[in-house]
Design a protein around this motif. Structure first.
Motif, PDB file in Angstrom:
ATOM      1  N   VAL A 105      -6.792  -7.762  -9.478  1.00  0.00           N
ATOM      2  CA  VAL A 105      -5.894  -6.837  -8.793  1.00  0.00           C
ATOM      3  C   VAL A 105      -4.785  -6.423  -9.752  1.00  0.00           C
ATOM      4  CG1 VAL A 105      -4.464  -6.468  -6.747  1.00  0.00           C
ATOM      5  CG2 VAL A 105      -6.343  -8.144  -6.677  1.00  0.00           C
ATOM      6  N   PRO A 106      -4.637  -5.122 -10.029  1.00  0.00           N
ATOM      7  CA  PRO A 106      -3.534  -4.688 -10.897  1.00  0.00           C
ATOM      8  C   PRO A 106      -2.205  -4.874 -10.180  1.00  0.00           C
ATOM      9  CG  PRO A 106      -4.602  -2.776  -9.927  1.00  0.00           C
ATOM     10  CD  PRO A 106      -5.433  -3.978  -9.528  1.00  0.00           C
ATOM     11  N   THR A 107      -1.159  -5.087 -10.956  1.00  0.00           N
ATOM     12  CA  THR A 107       0.170  -5.237 -10.357  1.00  0.00           C
ATOM     13  C   THR A 107       1.065  -4.027 -10.596  1.00  0.00           C
ATOM     14  OG1 THR A 107       1.090  -6.302 -12.328  1.00  0.00           O
ATOM     15  CG2 THR A 107       0.056  -7.736 -10.680  1.00  0.00           C
ATOM     16  N   ASP A 108       0.735  -3.185 -11.570  1.00  0.00           N
ATOM     17  CA  ASP A 108       1.567  -2.030 -11.922  1.00  0.00           C
ATOM     18  C   ASP A 108       1.543  -1.024 -10.777  1.00  0.00           C
ATOM     19  OD1 ASP A 108       2.749   0.253 -12.984  1.00  0.00           O
ATOM     20  OD2 ASP A 108       1.886  -0.056 -14.980  1.00  0.00           O
ATOM     21  N   PRO A 109       2.695  -0.711 -10.190  1.00  0.00           N
ATOM     22  CA  PRO A 109       2.724   0.224  -9.058  1.00  0.00           C
ATOM     23  C   PRO A 109       2.218   1.611  -9.415  1.00  0.00           C
ATOM     24  CG  PRO A 109       4.956  -0.283  -9.823  1.00  0.00           C
ATOM     25  CD  PRO A 109       4.031  -1.243 -10.497  1.00  0.00           C
ATOM     26  N   ARG A 110       2.228   1.969 -10.710  1.00  0.00           N
ATOM     27  CA  ARG A 110       1.671   3.264 -11.108  1.00  0.00           C
ATOM     28  C   ARG A 110       0.160   3.275 -10.986  1.00  0.00           C
ATOM     29  NH1 ARG A 110       4.481   3.361 -16.882  1.00  0.00           N
ATOM     30  NH2 ARG A 110       3.688   1.227 -16.685  1.00  0.00           N
ATOM     31  N   ILE A 111      -0.447   2.086 -10.992  1.00  0.00           N
ATOM     32  CA  ILE A 111      -1.898   1.976 -10.817  1.00  0.00           C
ATOM     33  C   ILE A 111      -2.246   1.735  -9.348  1.00  0.00           C
ATOM     34  CG2 ILE A 111      -3.951   0.639 -11.432  1.00  0.00           C
ATOM     35  CD1 ILE A 111      -2.582  -0.049 -14.067  1.00  0.00           C
ATOM     36  N   LEU A 114       1.419   1.830  -4.933  1.00  0.00           N
ATOM     37  CA  LEU A 114       2.254   1.217  -3.905  1.00  0.00           C
ATOM     38  C   LEU A 114       3.750   1.367  -4.178  1.00  0.00           C
ATOM     39  CD1 LEU A 114       0.270  -2.128  -3.369  1.00  0.00           C
ATOM     40  CD2 LEU A 114       0.218  -0.071  -1.928  1.00  0.00           C
ATOM     41  N   GLU A 115       4.108   2.134  -5.191  1.00  0.00           N
ATOM     42  CA  GLU A 115       5.510   2.208  -5.605  1.00  0.00           C
ATOM     43  C   GLU A 115       6.424   2.679  -4.486  1.00  0.00           C
ATOM     44  OE1 GLU A 115       7.877   3.490  -9.651  1.00  0.00           O
ATOM     45  OE2 GLU A 115       6.051   4.544  -9.096  1.00  0.00           O
ATOM     46  N   ALA A 116       5.950   3.624  -3.691  1.00  0.00           N
ATOM     47  CA  ALA A 116       6.796   4.192  -2.645  1.00  0.00           C
ATOM     48  C   ALA A 116       6.519   3.586  -1.272  1.00  0.00           C
ATOM     49  CB  ALA A 116       6.602   5.708  -2.581  1.00  0.00           C
ATOM     50  N   VAL A 117       5.675   2.579  -1.198  1.00  0.00           N
ATOM     51  CA  VAL A 117       5.317   1.996   0.100  1.00  0.00           C
ATOM     52  C   VAL A 117       6.462   1.137   0.620  1.00  0.00           C
ATOM     53  CG1 VAL A 117       3.783   0.373   1.264  1.00  0.00           C
ATOM     54  CG2 VAL A 117       2.845   2.067  -0.306  1.00  0.00           C
ATOM     55  N   LEU A 118       6.850   1.387   1.851  1.00  0.00           N
ATOM     56  CA  LEU A 118       7.895   0.619   2.525  1.00  0.00           C
ATOM     57  C   LEU A 118       7.339   0.029   3.818  1.00  0.00           C
ATOM     58  CD1 LEU A 118      10.869   3.135   2.147  1.00  0.00           C
ATOM     59  CD2 LEU A 118      10.464   1.063   0.804  1.00  0.00           C
ATOM     60  N   PRO A 119       7.911  -1.051   4.316  1.00  0.00           N
ATOM     61  CA  PRO A 119       7.462  -1.587   5.606  1.00  0.00           C
ATOM     62  C   PRO A 119       7.799  -0.620   6.729  1.00  0.00           C
ATOM     63  CG  PRO A 119       9.419  -2.738   4.831  1.00  0.00           C
ATOM     64  CD  PRO A 119       8.961  -1.869   3.694  1.00  0.00           C
ATOM     65  N   PRO A 120       7.099  -0.710   7.860  1.00  0.00           N
ATOM     66  CA  PRO A 120       7.384   0.187   8.984  1.00  0.00           C
ATOM     67  C   PRO A 120       8.781  -0.063   9.541  1.00  0.00           C
ATOM     68  CG  PRO A 120       5.849  -1.543   9.631  1.00  0.00           C
ATOM     69  CD  PRO A 120       6.005  -1.640   8.157  1.00  0.00           C
ATOM     70  N   HIS A 219       5.291  -5.344  -2.161  1.00  0.00           N
ATOM     71  CA  HIS A 219       6.379  -6.236  -2.570  1.00  0.00           C
ATOM     72  C   HIS A 219       5.880  -7.295  -3.552  1.00  0.00           C
ATOM     73  CE1 HIS A 219       9.624  -9.192  -2.334  1.00  0.00           C
ATOM     74  NE2 HIS A 219       8.669 -10.077  -2.100  1.00  0.00           N
ATOM     75  N   THR A 220       4.795  -7.959  -3.207  1.00  0.00           N
ATOM     76  CA  THR A 220       4.312  -9.089  -4.004  1.00  0.00           C
ATOM     77  C   THR A 220       3.814  -8.649  -5.366  1.00  0.00           C
ATOM     78  OG1 THR A 220       3.752 -10.330  -2.013  1.00  0.00           O
ATOM     79  CG2 THR A 220       2.636 -10.964  -4.062  1.00  0.00           C
ATOM     80  N   LEU A 221       2.993  -7.600  -5.401  1.00  0.00           N
ATOM     81  CA  LEU A 221       2.474  -7.126  -6.684  1.00  0.00           C
ATOM     82  C   LEU A 221       3.598  -6.569  -7.552  1.00  0.00           C
ATOM     83  CD1 LEU A 221      -0.838  -5.458  -5.481  1.00  0.00           C
ATOM     84  CD2 LEU A 221      -0.570  -7.653  -6.654  1.00  0.00           C
ATOM     85  N   GLY A 222       4.558  -5.903  -6.935  1.00  0.00           N
ATOM     86  CA  GLY A 222       5.698  -5.413  -7.704  1.00  0.00           C
ATOM     87  C   GLY A 222       6.493  -6.552  -8.318  1.00  0.00           C
TER      88      GLY A 222
END
Length: 263
Positions: A105-111, A114-120, A219-222
């Motif tokens: 699993v890549p962790t880089d948000p550019r890959i 998920l960079e802009a993903v926020l919780p509901p 959050h975790t991968l970031g």
């Protein structure tokens, strides 16, 4: 300790099997150790066996002796690419119970995207090491009960960490959680040995399809990316299409597969 040798007449090779300790066996050929067998209970109570042998004869003798000593059912896990080991267990009467895909699993948000993903709305992510332990244990128990009532917890990735009987949270510091004001809605567990392993991502049944799992992963991968880890890894049961879609959707690649066999 039982040192009485178990000798099989299935071959002309003079291989003897000796139980050298509780749930440990050696295969001997002219006093040379040519194989080792081991059995242990997993935290879910199932007995798993393993054999490391130099040749098929030693493997078969070890398997015969271990199966004679141990109560059924017995389980083992093999890399599906290891066809010789799989064939050995099949000769011993084991059959495939389940398959798990292993993903990197890549962790880089550019890959991952998920960079802009926020919780509901109304949900916050509590970082690992900061969760309230009582609320963490409560959501863990609730999720496990929901899974057990449907597909069964044994359909989840195999649990291998030792823990006290009845305690499913080994180390609370390894968990990040999705929190509502009054309770936790989901959790993610990451353990690091040689590389980070995502051991569990789970959300309460009534809170699914809201993006909570993606927010936990974001959050975790970031966090892993910022700490210098380029990749993590995880396992997914082949029947869990939702989990496969979740990880493949963020760029995870299927690298190998493990088979759980049972006799």
């Amino acid at each position: 300790m039982n040192t009485k040798p178990f000798t099989s007449g299935l071959s002309e090779n003079a291989v003897t099997i000796t139980r050298v300790a509780d749930r440990q066996w050696h295969a001997l050929d002219d006093d040379l150790v040519v194989g080792r067998g081991h059995a242990a209970h997993r935290p879910d109570g199932r007995m798993f066996v393993s054999i490391d042998a130099w040749h098929d004869t030693a493997f078969d003798r070890l398997a015969e002796a271990m199966l004679a000593d141990l109560p059924a059912p017995l389980y083992t896990v093999v890399d599906e690419a290891d066809t010789e080991l799989t064939a050995g267990w099949r000769r011993a009467g084991f059959t495939i119970r389940r398959r798990e895909w292993e993903y990197t699993v890549p962790t880089d948000p550019r890959i991952t995207g998920l960079e802009a993903v926020l919780p509901p709305p109304g949900v916050t992510i509590v970082p690992a090491g900061q969760a309230d332990e009582s609320l963490l244990r409560a959501v863990d128990r609730a999720i496990r009960a929901e899974v057990e009532a449907t597909v069964g917890w044994q359909s989840m990735p195999a649990e291998v960490l030792p823990r006290p009987v009845g305690d499913t949270i080994v180390d609370p510091a390894k968990y990040a959680v999705a929190a509502a004001p009054d309770r936790y809605l989901g959790l993610i567990r990451v353990a690091t040995v040689k590389r980070p392993r995502i051991g569990l991502v789970a959300v309460r049944a009534g809170e699914q399809r809201r993006g909570i799992a993606r927010a936990l992963l974001a959050h975790t991968l970031g966090t892993l990316h910022h700490s210098g880890s380029a990749t993590a890894w995880t396992e997914v049961h082949e029947s869990n299409q939702a989990a496969s879609a979740l990880f493949e959707g963020i760029g995870a690649r299927r690298m190998s597969s493990n088979l759980e066999l049972v006799r």
